[in-house]
Design an enzyme around this catalytic site. Structure first.
Site, PDB file in Angstrom:
ATOM      1  N   HIS A  78       0.852  -1.190   0.000  1.00  0.00           N
ATOM      2  CA  HIS A  78       0.000   0.000   0.000  1.00  0.00           C
ATOM      3  C   HIS A  78       0.891   1.245   0.000  1.00  0.00           C
ATOM      4  O   HIS A  78       1.813   1.357   0.815  1.00  0.00           O
ATOM      5  CB  HIS A  78      -0.924   0.006   1.206  1.00  0.00           C
ATOM      6  CG  HIS A  78      -1.981  -1.056   1.163  1.00  0.00           C
ATOM      7  ND1 HIS A  78      -3.066  -0.986   0.327  1.00  0.00           N
ATOM      8  CD2 HIS A  78      -2.117  -2.218   1.840  1.00  0.00           C
ATOM      9  CE1 HIS A  78      -3.823  -2.058   0.481  1.00  0.00           C
ATOM     10  NE2 HIS A  78      -3.266  -2.829   1.399  1.00  0.00           N
ATOM     11  N   PHE A 267     -10.517  -7.937  13.344  1.00  0.00           N
ATOM     12  CA  PHE A 267     -10.657  -6.647  14.032  1.00  0.00           C
ATOM     13  C   PHE A 267     -12.083  -6.124  13.832  1.00  0.00           C
ATOM     14  O   PHE A 267     -12.446  -5.718  12.729  1.00  0.00           O
ATOM     15  CB  PHE A 267      -9.626  -5.659  13.490  1.00  0.00           C
ATOM     16  CG  PHE A 267      -8.298  -6.308  13.232  1.00  0.00           C
ATOM     17  CD1 PHE A 267      -7.594  -6.898  14.278  1.00  0.00           C
ATOM     18  CD2 PHE A 267      -7.783  -6.386  11.956  1.00  0.00           C
ATOM     19  CE1 PHE A 267      -6.389  -7.541  14.034  1.00  0.00           C
ATOM     20  CE2 PHE A 267      -6.574  -7.015  11.710  1.00  0.00           C
ATOM     21  CZ  PHE A 267      -5.874  -7.601  12.756  1.00  0.00           C
ATOM     22  N   ASP A 269     -14.822  -4.055  13.266  1.00  0.00           N
ATOM     23  CA  ASP A 269     -15.078  -2.678  12.875  1.00  0.00           C
ATOM     24  C   ASP A 269     -16.415  -2.579  12.148  1.00  0.00           C
ATOM     25  O   ASP A 269     -17.315  -3.378  12.404  1.00  0.00           O
ATOM     26  CB  ASP A 269     -13.932  -2.163  11.990  1.00  0.00           C
ATOM     27  CG  ASP A 269     -13.826  -2.935  10.665  1.00  0.00           C
ATOM     28  OD1 ASP A 269     -14.615  -3.889  10.460  1.00  0.00           O
ATOM     29  OD2 ASP A 269     -12.966  -2.585   9.843  1.00  0.00           O
ATOM     30  N   ASP A 338      -8.906 -10.797   7.533  1.00  0.00           N
ATOM     31  CA  ASP A 338      -9.426  -9.455   7.800  1.00  0.00           C
ATOM     32  C   ASP A 338      -8.853  -8.446   6.812  1.00  0.00           C
ATOM     33  O   ASP A 338      -9.589  -7.658   6.196  1.00  0.00           O
ATOM     34  CB  ASP A 338      -9.085  -9.041   9.237  1.00  0.00           C
ATOM     35  CG  ASP A 338      -9.612  -7.664   9.588  1.00  0.00           C
ATOM     36  OD1 ASP A 338      -9.064  -6.664   9.073  1.00  0.00           O
ATOM     37  OD2 ASP A 338     -10.568  -7.567  10.376  1.00  0.00           O
ATOM     38  N   ASP A 343      -9.593  -4.816   2.253  1.00  0.00           N
ATOM     39  CA  ASP A 343      -9.134  -4.306   0.961  1.00  0.00           C
ATOM     40  C   ASP A 343     -10.181  -4.539  -0.121  1.00  0.00           C
ATOM     41  O   ASP A 343     -10.428  -3.669  -0.968  1.00  0.00           O
ATOM     42  CB  ASP A 343      -7.825  -4.994   0.557  1.00  0.00           C
ATOM     43  CG  ASP A 343      -6.641  -4.538   1.403  1.00  0.00           C
ATOM     44  OD1 ASP A 343      -6.766  -3.516   2.095  1.00  0.00           O
ATOM     45  OD2 ASP A 343      -5.596  -5.224   1.366  1.00  0.00           O
TER      46      ASP A 343
END
Length: 366
Positions: A78, A267, A269, A338, A343
């Site tokens: 990235h 994670f 979210d 994840d 992505d």
């Protein structure tokens, strides 16, 4: 022993239960995130897992990861992620994950949403934070230096507002809360770790679970927990992603060496539940789905939000297990799944291929 002296045996037992200072303990360290997620899954009434959808998603995810040669090395590909393998990068990642929460906008106009201009481009969402940190460093603002953060004279609130300034009229969400997190982290790092994130990492003795537990015990802004059906549920999103980012950035070496990296879960979210729903893994009750589709906020630490987060963690765990069942030699864990799902969801957002909005909750936890 006098009443004023600490009971060392009791303190050692407490440290071991938290995964701190237990170098010689034979008991596996545990963040209890997965345990709590399974409990939420078994007690949810508004979020359900589709078994067939989850198995199909596991096959699809694995095939796409193989096709793209997806691994922890993808993290460094990235453009905005730091490329160095040194203490400066560790500090960058710590600040990045200290503030890695709540980037969604109330504006329906993409051109009016909070964005950061950097290198001739406008960055939104998570990348706006990363861009803002890079921009500040190029302006000679020592924004990633922990000793800088507690100073009201050098690191003023006005300077922090400048660091996170927007290219639009909309400012970064929860700015005051981000400033509070920066101040708290700086004070604790200075008082307990000689101002060094490296000392914090070294205290965990290359244990991912110990580092997560250390963060949530010492820093209140990492203590991402909630109460659900008379149980305390641990999510620890930002503490876990700090460990994961270190592991990915340093490719499991140096400061990213952890002997129990697979204890880290997905994670929890707002993007991964969205992707899991799109893949047919998660199902919502009509009332919850209506609220999400109508862009209505969900209460932080409310039942709906906890069910979304907990079931998503458990769903990714089942995907991981299914991949390993089908491919026993696969090198895959919840972190990579994840990262891949996040992505992929961002790609769908850019291509306007989202089948359902993400849920909306204002919170410092994610």
């Amino acid at each position: 022993m006098s009443d004023s002296e600490p009971d060392e045996d009791l303190l050692n037992l407490l440290r071991q239960s938290l995964g701190i200072g237990s170098k010689h303990s034979s008991t596996p360290l545990d963040t209890e995130v997965l345990k709590g997620a399974e409990y939420v899954y078994h007690n949810s009434i508004d979020v359900a897992l589709d078994t067939h959808g989850t198995k199909a998603a596991a096959a699809q995810i694995w095939d796409l990861m193989q096709e793209k040669s997806y691994s922890f090395k993808t993290w460094s590909e990235h453009s905005l992620h730091p490329k160095g393998k040194n203490e400066a990068t560790v500090n960058f990642i710590f600040l990045m994950d200290l503030l890695n929460f709540c980037f969604w906008s109330d504006s329906s106009d993409p051109q009016q949403r909070f964005a950061v201009e950097y290198q001739g481009q406008r960055w939104t969402g998570y990348w706006s934070l990363v861009a803002a940190i890079h921009r500040a460093l190029e302006e000679d603002i020592p924004i990633t230096t922990p000793s800088f953060w507690p100073s009201d004279t050098d690191c003023t609130n006005d300077l922090l507002r400048h660091v996170f300034r927007s290219a639009t009229e909309e400012r970064i969400p929860l700015l005051e809360e981000r400033i509070t997190c920066i101040r708290e982290a700086g004070r604790i790092l200075m008082a307990e770790f000689d101002g060094s994130v490296l000392e914090l990492i070294q205290e965990a003795k290359q244990s991912a679970a110990a580092l997560v537990n250390l963060l949530v015990v010492r820093f209140s802004c990492f203590k991402d927990i909630a109460s659900f059906e008379n149980e305390t549920i641990h999510f620890y999103k930002r503490a876990q992603i700090f460990v994961a980012d270190l592991w990915a950035c340093f490719e499991g070496q140096s400061y990213g060496t952890f002997n129990d990296i697979d204890t880290i879960t997905m994670f929890a979210d707002y993007r991964i539940p969205q992707m899991l729903h799109s893949l047919g893994c998660l199902r919502y009750s009509p009332s919850l789905e209506s609220r999400i589709r109508n862009l209505k906020q969900l209460e932080s630490c409310g039942s709906w939000e906890i069910q979304l987060r907990g079931c998503s963690i458990w769903c990714v765990e089942l995907i991981r297990r299914e991949i390993l069942r089908q491919h026993p030699k696969a090198e895959v864990n919840a972190i990579l799944i994840d990262f891949f799902l996040y992505d992929t969801m961002k790609e769908r957002e850019v291509e306007a291929k989202e089948t359902i909005p993400h849920h909306r909750t204002r919170s410092i936890w994610y």
